[in-house]
Design a protein around this motif. Sequence first.
Motif, PDB file in Angstrom:
ATOM      1  N   PRO A 192       0.812  -1.225   0.000  1.00  0.00           N
ATOM      2  CA  PRO A 192       0.000   0.000   0.000  1.00  0.00           C
ATOM      3  C   PRO A 192       0.845   1.273   0.000  1.00  0.00           C
ATOM      4  N   ASN A 193       2.082   1.188   0.429  1.00  0.00           N
ATOM      5  CA  ASN A 193       2.926   2.386   0.482  1.00  0.00           C
ATOM      6  C   ASN A 193       3.289   2.897  -0.904  1.00  0.00           C
ATOM      7  N   GLN A 194       3.250   2.024  -1.918  1.00  0.00           N
ATOM      8  CA  GLN A 194       3.631   2.459  -3.257  1.00  0.00           C
ATOM      9  C   GLN A 194       2.591   3.373  -3.874  1.00  0.00           C
ATOM     10  N   ALA A 195       1.381   3.409  -3.331  1.00  0.00           N
ATOM     11  CA  ALA A 195       0.331   4.267  -3.886  1.00  0.00           C
ATOM     12  C   ALA A 195       0.243   5.616  -3.171  1.00  0.00           C
ATOM     13  N   LEU A 196       1.047   5.815  -2.118  1.00  0.00           N
ATOM     14  CA  LEU A 196       0.993   7.079  -1.385  1.00  0.00           C
ATOM     15  C   LEU A 196       1.516   8.216  -2.257  1.00  0.00           C
ATOM     16  N   SER A 197       0.837   9.315  -2.213  1.00  0.00           N
ATOM     17  CA  SER A 197       1.210  10.466  -3.027  1.00  0.00           C
ATOM     18  C   SER A 197       2.169  11.354  -2.257  1.00  0.00           C
ATOM     19  N   ALA A 198       2.998  12.051  -2.990  1.00  0.00           N
ATOM     20  CA  ALA A 198       3.912  13.007  -2.365  1.00  0.00           C
ATOM     21  C   ALA A 198       3.188  14.292  -1.993  1.00  0.00           C
ATOM     22  N   PHE A 199       1.924  14.432  -2.402  1.00  0.00           N
ATOM     23  CA  PHE A 199       1.174  15.645  -2.141  1.00  0.00           C
ATOM     24  C   PHE A 199       0.435  15.620  -0.811  1.00  0.00           C
ATOM     25  N   GLY A 200       0.511  14.520  -0.089  1.00  0.00           N
ATOM     26  CA  GLY A 200      -0.138  14.495   1.217  1.00  0.00           C
ATOM     27  C   GLY A 200      -0.477  13.082   1.631  1.00  0.00           C
ATOM     28  N   PRO A 201      -0.634  12.876   2.952  1.00  0.00           N
ATOM     29  CA  PRO A 201      -0.890  11.519   3.444  1.00  0.00           C
ATOM     30  C   PRO A 201      -2.286  11.003   3.101  1.00  0.00           C
ATOM     31  N   ASN A 202      -3.221  11.890   2.823  1.00  0.00           N
ATOM     32  CA  ASN A 202      -4.589  11.453   2.525  1.00  0.00           C
ATOM     33  C   ASN A 202      -4.839  11.316   1.032  1.00  0.00           C
ATOM     34  N   ARG A 203      -3.785  11.440   0.234  1.00  0.00           N
ATOM     35  CA  ARG A 203      -3.937  11.335  -1.212  1.00  0.00           C
ATOM     36  C   ARG A 203      -3.213  10.089  -1.713  1.00  0.00           C
ATOM     37  N   VAL A 204      -3.738   9.492  -2.771  1.00  0.00           N
ATOM     38  CA  VAL A 204      -3.123   8.302  -3.355  1.00  0.00           C
ATOM     39  C   VAL A 204      -2.935   8.516  -4.850  1.00  0.00           C
ATOM     40  N   ILE A 205      -2.010   7.742  -5.403  1.00  0.00           N
ATOM     41  CA  ILE A 205      -1.812   7.728  -6.844  1.00  0.00           C
ATOM     42  C   ILE A 205      -2.794   6.696  -7.377  1.00  0.00           C
ATOM     43  N   VAL A 206      -3.791   7.165  -8.103  1.00  0.00           N
ATOM     44  CA  VAL A 206      -4.952   6.346  -8.448  1.00  0.00           C
ATOM     45  C   VAL A 206      -4.573   5.106  -9.243  1.00  0.00           C
ATOM     46  N   HIS A 207      -3.683   5.233 -10.214  1.00  0.00           N
ATOM     47  CA  HIS A 207      -3.364   4.075 -11.051  1.00  0.00           C
ATOM     48  C   HIS A 207      -2.505   3.041 -10.332  1.00  0.00           C
ATOM     49  N   ARG A 208      -2.055   3.338  -9.132  1.00  0.00           N
ATOM     50  CA  ARG A 208      -1.299   2.365  -8.347  1.00  0.00           C
ATOM     51  C   ARG A 208      -2.092   1.832  -7.154  1.00  0.00           C
ATOM     52  N   TRP A 209      -3.247   2.425  -6.901  1.00  0.00           N
ATOM     53  CA  TRP A 209      -3.998   2.089  -5.698  1.00  0.00           C
ATOM     54  C   TRP A 209      -4.741   0.782  -5.890  1.00  0.00           C
ATOM     55  N   LYS A 210      -4.576  -0.144  -4.963  1.00  0.00           N
ATOM     56  CA  LYS A 210      -5.204  -1.463  -5.045  1.00  0.00           C
ATOM     57  C   LYS A 210      -6.411  -1.579  -4.122  1.00  0.00           C
ATOM     58  N   GLY A 211      -6.847  -0.505  -3.531  1.00  0.00           N
ATOM     59  CA  GLY A 211      -7.994  -0.567  -2.625  1.00  0.00           C
ATOM     60  C   GLY A 211      -7.539  -0.443  -1.187  1.00  0.00           C
ATOM     61  N   ILE A 212      -8.514  -0.308  -0.318  1.00  0.00           N
ATOM     62  CA  ILE A 212      -8.166  -0.090   1.082  1.00  0.00           C
ATOM     63  C   ILE A 212      -7.882  -1.416   1.768  1.00  0.00           C
ATOM     64  N   THR A 213      -7.035  -1.348   2.760  1.00  0.00           N
ATOM     65  CA  THR A 213      -6.693  -2.526   3.546  1.00  0.00           C
ATOM     66  C   THR A 213      -7.795  -2.748   4.581  1.00  0.00           C
ATOM     67  N   PRO A 214      -7.857  -3.934   5.174  1.00  0.00           N
ATOM     68  CA  PRO A 214      -8.864  -4.160   6.226  1.00  0.00           C
ATOM     69  C   PRO A 214      -8.729  -3.162   7.376  1.00  0.00           C
ATOM     70  N   GLU A 215      -7.503  -2.780   7.710  1.00  0.00           N
ATOM     71  CA  GLU A 215      -7.311  -1.805   8.784  1.00  0.00           C
ATOM     72  C   GLU A 215      -7.918  -0.456   8.381  1.00  0.00           C
ATOM     73  N   GLN A 216      -7.704  -0.071   7.117  1.00  0.00           N
ATOM     74  CA  GLN A 216      -8.265   1.192   6.654  1.00  0.00           C
ATOM     75  C   GLN A 216      -9.793   1.119   6.614  1.00  0.00           C
ATOM     76  N   ALA A 217     -10.333  -0.037   6.245  1.00  0.00           N
ATOM     77  CA  ALA A 217     -11.798  -0.199   6.221  1.00  0.00           C
ATOM     78  C   ALA A 217     -12.351  -0.078   7.639  1.00  0.00           C
ATOM     79  N   ASN A 218     -11.678  -0.733   8.600  1.00  0.00           N
ATOM     80  CA  ASN A 218     -12.108  -0.642   9.997  1.00  0.00           C
ATOM     81  C   ASN A 218     -12.024   0.798  10.500  1.00  0.00           C
ATOM     82  N   GLU A 219     -10.956   1.486  10.144  1.00  0.00           N
ATOM     83  CA  GLU A 219     -10.779   2.879  10.553  1.00  0.00           C
ATOM     84  C   GLU A 219     -11.885   3.750   9.951  1.00  0.00           C
TER      85      GLU A 219
END
Length: 161
Positions: A81-108
């Motif tokens: 999941p770290n490969q999809a993190l954007s350099a523009f902020g912790p709440n942003r992702v690189i869409v074409h690399r994002w594989k979906g949320i993890t169970p921890e993120q879903a629980n959160e």
Amino acid sequence: DQKFANSLYDTYRITQDQRACALQQMEEDMRRAVTVATKDFNRAQATESATRRKLEKRQEQEDNLIEIENQLHSDFLTENPNQALSAFGPNRVIVHRWKGITPEQANEATRKLKQQMQEKKRLEEEEHQRNSEWERRRANDARAALLLERQQQRINRQLRK
């Protein structure tokens, strides 16, 4: 003398013929040598070209294997999941690399949603209580105004008598 001249001429002609034959032989030998050298050069060049193509093909296959190996162990295919993190902020992702949320993120996300629902319910309850309090005050004020008005009417009747 004529014989001698003829003999000299014949000797000269034979010498010239021998020289021409020798030159012709040397020319043929030279052509053969050039042909052999050309064949050897072409053979060496073909061998070198074939060797170079084999090396290029082997290098390309090695590069392809390395690329496949890198892809198999890359962050993208291992779904890091770290490969999809954007350099523009912790709440942003690189869409074409994002594989979906993890169970921890879903629980959160579920936890935050429940927290927001509870907060909204609490705010609505407070609003309801404020409205009830205002309604009670308004009713009390209206009752008090009505009582004061009635009392004023009684006083006015008594003063007229």
